[in-house]
Design a protein around this motif. Structure first.
Motif, PDB file in Angstrom:
ATOM      1  N   MET A  38       0.839  -1.209   0.000  1.00 27.81           N
ATOM      2  CA  MET A  38       0.000   0.000   0.000  1.00 27.81           C
ATOM      3  C   MET A  38       0.870   1.253   0.000  1.00 27.81           C
ATOM      4  O   MET A  38       0.657   2.170  -0.780  1.00 27.81           O
ATOM      5  N   PRO A  78      -4.857  -2.274  -5.079  1.00 32.34           N
ATOM      6  CA  PRO A  78      -4.606  -2.437  -3.639  1.00 32.34           C
ATOM      7  C   PRO A  78      -5.848  -2.874  -2.874  1.00 32.34           C
ATOM      8  O   PRO A  78      -5.746  -3.674  -1.937  1.00 32.34           O
ATOM      9  N   PRO A  99       9.316   8.771  -5.424  1.00 31.65           N
ATOM     10  CA  PRO A  99       9.375   8.866  -6.886  1.00 31.65           C
ATOM     11  C   PRO A  99       9.565  10.306  -7.359  1.00 31.65           C
ATOM     12  O   PRO A  99      10.323  10.556  -8.301  1.00 31.65           O
ATOM     13  N   SER A 127      -6.881   2.676  -7.308  1.00 30.78           N
ATOM     14  CA  SER A 127      -7.197   2.143  -5.980  1.00 30.78           C
ATOM     15  C   SER A 127      -7.685   0.700  -6.062  1.00 30.78           C
ATOM     16  O   SER A 127      -7.731   0.007  -5.044  1.00 30.78           O
ATOM     17  N   ASN A 170       1.357   3.910  -3.133  1.00 34.88           N
ATOM     18  CA  ASN A 170       0.922   5.307  -2.996  1.00 34.88           C
ATOM     19  C   ASN A 170       2.058   6.274  -2.709  1.00 34.88           C
ATOM     20  O   ASN A 170       1.821   7.446  -2.465  1.00 34.88           O
ATOM     21  N   TYR A 183       4.627   9.006  -2.924  1.00 35.72           N
ATOM     22  CA  TYR A 183       4.688  10.144  -3.844  1.00 35.72           C
ATOM     23  C   TYR A 183       6.040  10.854  -3.780  1.00 35.72           C
ATOM     24  O   TYR A 183       6.670  11.114  -4.794  1.00 35.72           O
ATOM     25  N   LEU A 184       6.493  11.122  -2.536  1.00 34.30           N
ATOM     26  CA  LEU A 184       7.727  11.906  -2.393  1.00 34.30           C
ATOM     27  C   LEU A 184       8.948  11.194  -2.964  1.00 34.30           C
ATOM     28  O   LEU A 184       9.770  11.813  -3.644  1.00 34.30           O
TER      29      LEU A 184
END
Lengths: 270, 425, 337
Positions: free
Chosen positions: A198, A248, A207, A245, A202, A204-205
């Motif tokens: 999960m 997951p 990548p 979504s 999700n 973000y920072l």
């Protein structure tokens, strides 16, 4: 009577958790003109399922999906192997500096990522890993504090006689871990796998900082491309959010019964 | 025996991990623009181009990059779309001496030390045709008299209005040369609280940069022209009055407070047809039309008897000092601001006079106000005047926010000046 | 009362003699934890020390780097009202969020632990928000909380309440953030649920034979048995509360009037809005020390209230014949965190 209360509560609570997502789905299905109406329209006048396909094709989301899958699967595998070893080490051995080291493990959870970000970037840059998926995968092979802690807490609840009995039979510690402990850890390993998937899915920072080229982007980076400096493509964001979504959620749906059901049926308790 | 086996397993796992790390490290070079896959020939030079644009604008930029590759064989332009994370990405890139070659830029005070001065390129290269640009734009890319950015796009700020709401209220559309008095009168008439409908929307968190247009138009400013003094400028009667006006409109109910960063923004509410007038740059124009709003634009209102001033937001292209392909980077910039590329970039306001004349952009009633406001944008914004402006601005922003929440402008601005003085010593 | 018996005995546990350790010269345990040690040295310690070093510098992202000694720390404590403000906001948030988060997650887990039909559906529903990415989450909440046009106030108005403009009202903004953060409790609920499922049924049976009602069963059986889980969730909650950034960044930007200006956000802005890396590193180290201290205190206290069954069982058998055998090893075991 008691059952009725339980179900009422359950249904009310799940409505609280689902309702806003209902809005996400309907937003994704609306036409541009209907998006901002007030009072809001609960259902779109025309169900524009094509919005999903359009949003997906605005950017190379198939490619993003592939990158995300690579990162998620490889790093999850890494977490499972490394955290099991480390957690077992902390839970079942006494050695010099164990408690101090474990405090350090916990302390690493408290390091705000913003602090180590730039030095880490420099390090990965030195290794030539910037703009590759490696910074998102390789560190996972060296354990993560949260999961080490989680697994250690679990192993601590297993009776020590299990280890001792096996050791008396002449088994090495590694055999004990693989033959005795790991089978019992099934549920918590699934828990670790699910949680890590999960957060990886999700992320973000990470990548954002380590990837430059769009061909390396992950799904969340693709998603964030709909949010510019001066404006937001809300509809595409909602459409993509709904789509990404699903995997997951599906994983969770199938895994959850092993997580919560498994421990009770291992027969080690009581 | 079993014990031995498990030991081998353990050790081999370790070795595997160590070698994985080593292998990964070994295969990587230090080249910033390294392409691990594709490019089997290895001959292509990769030019990294960082943009904050998204959506259609990004698509167009990728098109431009392709066109550039076609006319420059052996070149690959890697368009890096940082979107909302632009500053963070640049920070990491510059911090580790691995920045993109070409990047969009507006915040020159922060970055100019890491950027390549472009004066030589610009003056030597006749193809650029520098005289064709709106000359005022160059001021925004200069630090200490050196040019660090070539203007690629710009916007001035105008008032958007919802024609249907004006029709419904029986009001005539606003026209250039109007005043804040007229503006407020209209806003009152367009407000109908029972329908949750308002004449105007005021942002809870204003960018003080954008407010400079208001302040200059009232004869005030945030900082002296030589950039040394804020006392008597930031807290002057004119400055306070201009900002207080927004706070007052919230108090008397003719405007609604619209959310901060990620919240339902004024743009969203405008799209819902619940606010009649909205002040902004060119950015939301497309989305207003997409949402089916019959939208008009008009230049900003003036304070009675005072000349109207505007503030300009510029996007320029810069080259990183650390770039290894500066000449190629310059070629790319030149192409990016050529007639051909400007015409492709339909979401941007053209920066060349010739293109504007050719496309008759300044005749289009929807676009004209941006250009009339451009003529009125000749003041220098505060952030270009003082290197410590960031610190001062922190105090100023807090003060402005509290004015929107009901504080008295004179009071809080005095306090902000007091709190800021130490940064200016 | 079997459980109270365990409570006392746990601390007096004599650890059984470990077999097969000494022979390997004590290197075995280190080999097990080697992956973590290696990763820590390479990916964490280096960057961390680097950030400690830059906290003594004026370190803009671009431009001149200057050594300033402890100036950053002095500035922070004596000259920067935002530092104190953001610290206070974060403490307030943590004080609300941590207990509520645990209560909500445990409450939901107990609801789900009742052998209900369709539990797979309910579990998934409660976990749903945890799979949504931050960007979309913030949008959803902005739609919920909007004053005039928000869905929450729409529902409140149906029952005759005029709701505040949640995110633009200094009295409510932090509460709104707490509620929004609680929405993502899915993982914690799941961990609790796993813990609850692990409680042997016979403990409840014997408790109810002892005449304990539901409430006493909860406090005397359920709570003691899930203390390892509780400890885990408590600590991760505290850390999460202090690191809360995404929602503030995406939803309120710290406003209105800094009422949701979390410490993490303050740090973030110093780094990426004002590009004061050195100062931001100093901020970070201070926060690191606070959370470390809090965690340490929780751990110290956990010796008094956390029971590990693995150790309890061993004890139960060993302790019955011989009461409380203490040894040098036992005391070390007792101080295990």
């Amino acid at each position: 009577m008691k059952k009725v209360t339980t179900y009422t509560l359950l249904i009310l609570c799940s409505l609280l958790f689902i309702a806003p997502l209902f809005w996400a789905v309907t937003t994704a299905l609306k036409s541009q003109q209907e998006l901002y109406l007030f009072p809001p329209k609960w259902f779109p006048s025309v169900w524009r399922f094509s919005n999903f396909a359009e949003a997906w094709s605005i950017q190379p989301f198939n490619l993003f999906m592939k990158n995300t899958l690579i990162v998620t699967l490889l790093s999850t595998l890494g977490q499972l192997v490394s955290c099991t070893l480390v957690a077992y080490g902390f839970a079942r051995f006494q050695f010099k500096g164990r408690d101090g080291l474990f405090l350090i493990v916990l302390a690493t959870m408290m390091i705000p990522w913003e602090v180590t970000m730039i030095p880490q970037y420099m390090e990965f840059n030195y290794l030539g890993w910037i703009n590759t998926l490696k910074p998102l995968i390789v560190p996972s092979w060296f354990g993560s504090a949260y999961f080490i802690f989680l697994l250690r807490q679990f192993i601590m609840t297993l009776p020590k006689e299990l280890d001792e009995a096996a050791t008396i039979d002449g088994a090495g510690r590694m055999t004990v871990l693989l033959r005795i402990i790991v089978p019992l850890m099934g549920p918590s390993l699934i828990l670790v796998a699910v949680f890590h998937m999960m957060s990886c899915w999700n992320d973000y920072l990470g990548p954002l900082i380590f990837l430059n080229d769009q061909t390396k982007y992950t799904l969340t980076l693709g998603l964030s491309q709909f949010k510019g400096m001066h404006g937001v493509d809300m509809q595409s964001i909602m459409a993509i959010t709904c789509l990404i979504s699903i995997p997951p959620l599906a994983v969770f749906f199938f895994a959850q019964r092993y997580i919560v059901g498994g421990i009770a049926t291992t027969g080690i308790k009581g | 025996m079993k014990k031995k086996m498990s030991w081998i397993a353990l050790v081999s796992v370790m070795t595997l991990m160590a070698s994985l790390l080593a292998a990964c490290g070994g295969s990587g070079g230090t080249g910033a623009s390294k392409e691990p896959d594709g490019n089997a020939s290895g001959a292509a030079t990769t030019l990294r181009f960082a943009t904050w644009d998204t959506g259609d604008a990004l698509k167009i930029e990728q098109e431009i990059a392709k066109k550039f590759e076609e006319s420059h064989p052996g070149t690959k332009v890697q368009v890096e779309a940082y979107a909302d994370g632009f500053d963070q990405k640049l920070a990491a890139g510059f911090g580790a001496a691995n920045p993109p070659d070409v990047m969009y830029m507006w915040d020159f005070p922060t970055y100019h030390q890491s950027l390549e001065p472009l004066d030589d390129y610009a003056s030597k290269d006749k193809d650029l045709n520098i005289d064709d640009f709106y000359q005022g734009l160059f001021n925004y890319g200069k630090m200490d008299n050196k040019l660090y950015g070539i203007p690629a796009g710009f916007t001035t700020r105008v008032v958007y209005y919802n024609k249907k709401m004006f029709d419904d209220a029986g009001l005539a559309y606003p026209s250039d040369g109007w005043t804040w008095g007229e503006f407020q009168e209209m806003a009152q008439k367009l407000t109908d609280k029972s329908k949750k409908q308002y004449g105007f929307g005021v942002r809870a968190e204003n960018d003080t940069y954008d407010l400079q247009g208001f302040v200059w138009s009232n004869g005030g400013s945030f900082i002296s022209e030589d950039g040394t003094t804020i006392e008597g400028y930031m807290n002057s009667k004119e400055t306070a009055e201009a900002i207080q006006m927004l706070g007052d409109m919230l108090k008397n109910g003719s405007a609604v407070l619209t959310g901060g960063k990620g919240q339902q923004s004024g743009e969203d509410i405008f799209k819902a047809g619940k606010i009649a007038m909205w002040e902004s740059g060119i950015w939301p124009l497309e989305s207003f039309r997409d949402a089916g709003i019959d939208v008009g634009t008009v230049e900003m209102p003036a304070f009675p008897g005072k000349p109207l001033k505007g503030v300009l937001a510029e996007s320029a292209l810069s080259i990183a000092k650390d770039s290894k392909n500066k000449d190629l980077a310059w070629e790319f910039i030149k192409y990016y601001v050529s007639d051909e590329a400007i015409k492709m970039r339909v979401a941007d306001l053209p920066v060349r006079v010739s293109v504007v004349n050719e496309l008759k952009k300044d005749q289009d009633p929807l676009y004209k106000p941006y250009y009339t406001m451009l003529e009125r944008s000749d003041n220098t914004p505060a952030f270009l005047l003082n290197p410590k402006w960031n610190e001062v601005n922190r105090q100023l922003s807090a003060a402005v926010e509290s004015i929107m929440f009901g504080s008295d402008a004179g009071e809080v601005l005095n306090q902000a000046v007091k709190d800021s003085e130490r940064y200016l010593k | 009362m079997a459980h109270t018996d365990m409570t006392y005995s746990q601390q007096q546990t004599a650890a059984p003699k470990r077999l097969g350790i000494k022979r390997w010269g004590g290197a075995v345990p280190y080999l097990f934890i080697f992956p973590w040690i290696f990763g820590f040295l390479v990916f964490t310690l280096g960057p961390l020390l680097f950030s400690l070093i830059i906290s003594f510098f004026d370190w803009p992202i671009v431009g001149q780097v200057t050594f300033v000694g402890i100036d950053n720390y002095v500035e922070m404590f004596s000259n920067d009202p935002l530092f104190w403000k953001s610290l206070f906001v974060t403490l307030k948030f943590a004080a609300l969020f941590v207990p509520l988060n645990i209560i909500v997650a445990l409450g939901l887990a107990m609801l789900l632990n009742q052998n209900v039909k369709g539990s797979a559906f309910f579990r998934t529903a409660f976990y749903l928000p945890s799979v949504i990415s931050g960007v979309a989450l913030a949008m959803i909440w902005s739609w919920v909380y909007s004053g005039d046009y928000g869905i929450l106030n729409y529902f409140l108005s149906l029952v005759g309440i005029e709701g505040p403009d949640w995110l633009n009202d200094t009295k409510w903004s932090l509460v709104a953030m707490v509620i929004a953060s609680l929405w993502g409790q899915g993982s914690m609920m799941l961990i609790f649920l796993a813990g609850l499922k692990g409680i042997p049924k016979d403990l409840y049976e014997s408790a109810s034979m002892d005449g304990a009602g539901k409430i006493r069963q909860f406090f005397n059986v359920t709570i003691p048995m899930i203390t390892p889980t509780l400890l885990f969730n408590l600590i991760t909650s505290i850390i999460a509360a202090f690191q809360q950034l995404t929602l503030a960044l995406l939803l309120t930007g710290g406003g209105p009037l800094k009422s949701t200006y979390f410490y993490a956000m303050y740090m973030y802005e110093n780094a990426f809005k004002y590009f004061k890396m050195g100062y931001s590193a100093a901020n970070a180290w201070f926060m690191f020390l606070i959370v470390l201290t809090l965690t340490f205190l929780v751990f110290k206290s956990s010796e008094a209230w956390v029971f590990y069954e693995g150790e309890m069982k061993t004890k139960k058998e060993k302790a019955k014949p011989k009461r409380a055998k203490r040894g040098p090893q036992a005391s070390r075991e007792g101080s295990s965190i």
